[in-house]
Design an enzyme around this catalytic site. Sequence first.
Site, short mmCIF file in Angstrom:
data_model
loop_
_atom_site.label_atom_id
_atom_site.label_comp_id
_atom_site.label_asym_id
_atom_site.label_seq_id
_atom_site.Cartn_x
_atom_site.Cartn_y
_atom_site.Cartn_z
N PRO A 2 10.92 56.40 68.75
CA PRO A 2 11.67 55.20 68.40
C PRO A 2 12.53 54.74 69.58
O PRO A 2 13.21 55.55 70.21
CB PRO A 2 12.53 55.65 67.21
N GLU A 3 12.47 53.44 69.86
CA GLU A 3 13.27 52.87 70.94
C GLU A 3 14.42 52.07 70.32
O GLU A 3 14.64 52.11 69.11
CB GLU A 3 12.38 52.04 71.86
N LYS A 56 20.19 55.13 71.63
CA LYS A 56 19.28 55.48 70.54
C LYS A 56 19.95 56.41 69.53
O LYS A 56 19.27 57.05 68.72
CB LYS A 56 18.01 56.12 71.11
N ARG A 258 4.85 59.00 82.04
CA ARG A 258 4.60 58.05 80.97
C ARG A 258 3.50 57.09 81.40
O ARG A 258 3.40 56.69 82.56
CB ARG A 258 5.87 57.24 80.64
#
Length: 272
Positions: A2-3, A56, A258
Amino acid sequence: MPELPEVETTKTSLLPLLNQRVKSVQVRDSRLRWPIPEDISRLAGQRLTSLKRRSKYILAEFETDQMLWHLGMSGSFRVATAADELRKHDHLILTFDDGTELRYHDPRRFGCILWLNEESQSKLLNPLGPEPLSEDFNADYLYQKLKSKQVGIKIALMDNHVVVGVGNIYATESLFNLGIHPAQPASSLSKPQILALVQEIKRILKFAIELGGSTLRDYTNAMGENGYFQQTLLAYGRAGEMCVNCETPLENLKLGQRASVFCPQCQPLKRK
């Protein structure tokens, strides 16, 4: 993972719980990134008075105590009732006076449920950069931060010391929309490019929040509702597909462990 938009959406979906009193606390499995505090039962009898987001993290304030919640890689909160079936990886259940349950679910156990105190504030919150939707995140600030950085611009944007909450999805989309290669040395960006980048990051994040974030695998907000930003993705997750602008196949580049999808035609790598 989740960002920022997903965490913001989760926080918003928890707001109906404000001013409700915790009746009981059940820890079904304390094993997270750090163990759930052994004394978390002291929340019983306290009202939930405030919910905020920093990066976050969700900052949950009760009448006496404050908690720091992070979803990690696969964590989620769900508002439920006792009649709803428990899931295998429901780690924590807060039951409120009206019977509503707040369940924390985390199959990969990289999230955290911690007390917000001097130690966690110093270790986890104080080092963070500015919020991307705040006035502190502006072109002048970002130019000063990037002018000596030789790493790729995408790596710089995903550095929480530079700016918080701009993860893989939203960095990829912002750079694609501006025609900036993800490996472009951060220090090589011009002031006009940096201004455009700040504006685009803010636009993308606001739009993603409006759409409830991105449901790519199993993300839902606390009410079990999906996000829809993934339906607008132009680059992220589309390696091998045709660029919507020039019909060149999108390529995948590994940066900082990434995947970074980009168009080699629209986002050429430029050297000084």
